[in-house]
Design a protein around this motif. Structure first.
Motif, PDB file in Angstrom:
ATOM      1  N   VAL A   1      12.373   7.548   0.592  1.00 59.45           N
ATOM      2  CA  VAL A   1      11.325   6.831   1.320  1.00 59.45           C
ATOM      3  C   VAL A   1      10.879   5.613   0.506  1.00 59.45           C
ATOM      4  O   VAL A   1      10.728   4.515   1.043  1.00 59.45           O
ATOM      5  CB  VAL A   1      10.133   7.767   1.621  1.00 59.45           C
ATOM      6  CG1 VAL A   1       8.942   6.990   2.160  1.00 59.45           C
ATOM      7  CG2 VAL A   1      10.551   8.864   2.588  1.00 59.45           C
ATOM      8  N   PHE A   2      10.688   5.798  -0.780  1.00 62.05           N
ATOM      9  CA  PHE A   2      10.278   4.712  -1.666  1.00 62.05           C
ATOM     10  C   PHE A   2      11.271   3.553  -1.576  1.00 62.05           C
ATOM     11  O   PHE A   2      10.886   2.399  -1.406  1.00 62.05           O
ATOM     12  CB  PHE A   2      10.176   5.231  -3.105  1.00 62.05           C
ATOM     13  CG  PHE A   2       9.710   4.209  -4.095  1.00 62.05           C
ATOM     14  CD1 PHE A   2       8.359   4.034  -4.348  1.00 62.05           C
ATOM     15  CD2 PHE A   2      10.627   3.419  -4.786  1.00 62.05           C
ATOM     16  CE1 PHE A   2       7.924   3.085  -5.269  1.00 62.05           C
ATOM     17  CE2 PHE A   2      10.202   2.478  -5.696  1.00 62.05           C
ATOM     18  CZ  PHE A   2       8.851   2.313  -5.949  1.00 62.05           C
ATOM     19  N   TRP A   3      12.559   3.856  -1.672  1.00 63.31           N
ATOM     20  CA  TRP A   3      13.586   2.812  -1.678  1.00 63.31           C
ATOM     21  C   TRP A   3      13.768   2.174  -0.316  1.00 63.31           C
ATOM     22  O   TRP A   3      14.118   0.992  -0.221  1.00 63.31           O
ATOM     23  CB  TRP A   3      14.892   3.364  -2.251  1.00 63.31           C
ATOM     24  CG  TRP A   3      14.692   3.695  -3.692  1.00 63.31           C
ATOM     25  CD1 TRP A   3      14.606   4.932  -4.259  1.00 63.31           C
ATOM     26  CD2 TRP A   3      14.451   2.763  -4.750  1.00 63.31           C
ATOM     27  NE1 TRP A   3      14.351   4.831  -5.603  1.00 63.31           N
ATOM     28  CE2 TRP A   3      14.252   3.508  -5.931  1.00 63.31           C
ATOM     29  CE3 TRP A   3      14.398   1.372  -4.820  1.00 63.31           C
ATOM     30  CZ2 TRP A   3      13.993   2.901  -7.159  1.00 63.31           C
ATOM     31  CZ3 TRP A   3      14.137   0.768  -6.045  1.00 63.31           C
ATOM     32  CH2 TRP A   3      13.946   1.540  -7.192  1.00 63.31           C
TER      33      TRP A   3
ATOM     34  N   ALA B   1       3.384   5.907  -5.538  1.00 58.87           N
ATOM     35  CA  ALA B   1       3.376   5.893  -7.000  1.00 58.87           C
ATOM     36  C   ALA B   1       2.215   6.717  -7.549  1.00 58.87           C
ATOM     37  O   ALA B   1       2.393   7.503  -8.495  1.00 58.87           O
ATOM     38  CB  ALA B   1       3.302   4.458  -7.512  1.00 58.87           C
ATOM     39  N   PHE B   2       1.037   6.579  -6.956  1.00 61.01           N
ATOM     40  CA  PHE B   2      -0.118   7.341  -7.438  1.00 61.01           C
ATOM     41  C   PHE B   2      -0.009   8.818  -7.087  1.00 61.01           C
ATOM     42  O   PHE B   2      -0.422   9.679  -7.855  1.00 61.01           O
ATOM     43  CB  PHE B   2      -1.426   6.762  -6.890  1.00 61.01           C
ATOM     44  CG  PHE B   2      -1.870   5.532  -7.617  1.00 61.01           C
ATOM     45  CD1 PHE B   2      -2.248   5.576  -8.949  1.00 61.01           C
ATOM     46  CD2 PHE B   2      -1.908   4.308  -6.963  1.00 61.01           C
ATOM     47  CE1 PHE B   2      -2.654   4.442  -9.629  1.00 61.01           C
ATOM     48  CE2 PHE B   2      -2.308   3.158  -7.631  1.00 61.01           C
ATOM     49  CZ  PHE B   2      -2.679   3.219  -8.961  1.00 61.01           C
TER      50      PHE B   2
ATOM     51  N   GLU C   1       8.249  10.559  -9.858  1.00 60.27           N
ATOM     52  CA  GLU C   1       9.095  11.194  -8.835  1.00 60.27           C
ATOM     53  C   GLU C   1       9.278  10.301  -7.610  1.00 60.27           C
ATOM     54  O   GLU C   1      10.234  10.474  -6.863  1.00 60.27           O
ATOM     55  CB  GLU C   1       8.495  12.542  -8.407  1.00 60.27           C
ATOM     56  CG  GLU C   1       8.668  13.642  -9.429  1.00 60.27           C
ATOM     57  CD  GLU C   1      10.140  13.966  -9.677  1.00 60.27           C
ATOM     58  OE1 GLU C   1      10.903  14.141  -8.696  1.00 60.27           O
ATOM     59  OE2 GLU C   1      10.518  14.026 -10.856  1.00 60.27           O
ATOM     60  N   ALA C   2       8.361   9.360  -7.414  1.00 63.58           N
ATOM     61  CA  ALA C   2       8.486   8.443  -6.276  1.00 63.58           C
ATOM     62  C   ALA C   2       9.808   7.690  -6.325  1.00 63.58           C
ATOM     63  O   ALA C   2      10.409   7.401  -5.286  1.00 63.58           O
ATOM     64  CB  ALA C   2       7.317   7.462  -6.258  1.00 63.58           C
TER      65      ALA C   2
ATOM     66  N   TYR D   1       0.833  -1.207   0.000  1.00 60.13           N
ATOM     67  CA  TYR D   1       0.000   0.000   0.000  1.00 60.13           C
ATOM     68  C   TYR D   1       0.869   1.260   0.000  1.00 60.13           C
ATOM     69  O   TYR D   1       0.592   2.216  -0.730  1.00 60.13           O
ATOM     70  CB  TYR D   1      -0.960   0.030   1.199  1.00 60.13           C
ATOM     71  CG  TYR D   1      -1.757   1.308   1.182  1.00 60.13           C
ATOM     72  CD1 TYR D   1      -2.842   1.435   0.337  1.00 60.13           C
ATOM     73  CD2 TYR D   1      -1.383   2.407   1.947  1.00 60.13           C
ATOM     74  CE1 TYR D   1      -3.550   2.623   0.260  1.00 60.13           C
ATOM     75  CE2 TYR D   1      -2.074   3.596   1.873  1.00 60.13           C
ATOM     76  CZ  TYR D   1      -3.163   3.698   1.032  1.00 60.13           C
ATOM     77  OH  TYR D   1      -3.852   4.886   0.944  1.00 60.13           O
ATOM     78  N   LEU D   2       1.907   1.276   0.821  1.00 59.52           N
ATOM     79  CA  LEU D   2       2.767   2.457   0.895  1.00 59.52           C
ATOM     80  C   LEU D   2       3.385   2.774  -0.470  1.00 59.52           C
ATOM     81  O   LEU D   2       3.412   3.936  -0.901  1.00 59.52           O
ATOM     82  CB  LEU D   2       3.861   2.261   1.946  1.00 59.52           C
ATOM     83  CG  LEU D   2       3.393   2.107   3.396  1.00 59.52           C
ATOM     84  CD1 LEU D   2       4.567   1.746   4.292  1.00 59.52           C
ATOM     85  CD2 LEU D   2       2.679   3.340   3.892  1.00 59.52           C
TER      86      LEU D   2
END
Length: 153
Positions: A80-82, A68-69, A74-75, A62-63
């Motif tokens: 934080v994404f990684w 992504a949405f 840019e995510a 979910y995170l």
């Protein structure tokens, strides 16, 4: 709708990181302190760790989807994404790699307890690898607690 998605981001992050810390560093040690049968304590702890693992996969998915949405491409530039990806990879390795391997070692040791068998050393090694990955997840989770400001603005 965006406010609900943002709320769920904070909720999923809190649930995942909180569960990692509570089960790993409070509940599991308490089980081994209270239950004299170490095999039973280990079985209960193992089931709890598996539950946290499955919940972590759902929360982490979910995170990542939220990011992504909300941020688009840019995510992929956001630490934080990684960090979430790192936590998910560690969780996948534990859940689908190490835990089944440890269960197989326990089954091979039967009718003896694995720690009373010739499989004690490989079991202890994989338990150690799992513990290091779990610690990595837990520490990464602490860093992620700064994430809502970086992701939600």
């Amino acid at each position: 709708m965006r406010a609900l998605a943002d709320y769920l981001f904070v909720f999923a992050l809190t649930l995942w990181v909180g569960a990692l810390w509570v089960v790993g560093y409070l509940v599991a040690p308490t089980l081994f302190a209270v239950i004299e049968d170490r095999a039973l304590a280990g079985e209960v702890a193992g089931r709890l760790f598996a539950s946290v693992g499955w919940m972590g996969l759902a929360c982490g998915a979910y995170l990542l989807l939220h990011m992504a949405f909300r941020q688009g491409w840019e995510a992929f530039r956001n630490w934080v994404f990684w960090l979430i990806v790192l936590m998910l990879v560690a969780g996948l390795a534990i859940l689908f790699g190490i835990q089944p391997l440890m269960a197989q070692l326990k089954a091979q040791a039967w009718p003896r307890e694995v720690m009373d068998s010739a499989l004690r050393e490989p079991f202890a090694t994989w338990h150690g690898v799992s513990s290091v990955l779990y610690l990595l997840q837990s520490l990464a989770g602490l860093l992620l607690l700064r994430a809502p400001r970086r992701v939600l603005g």
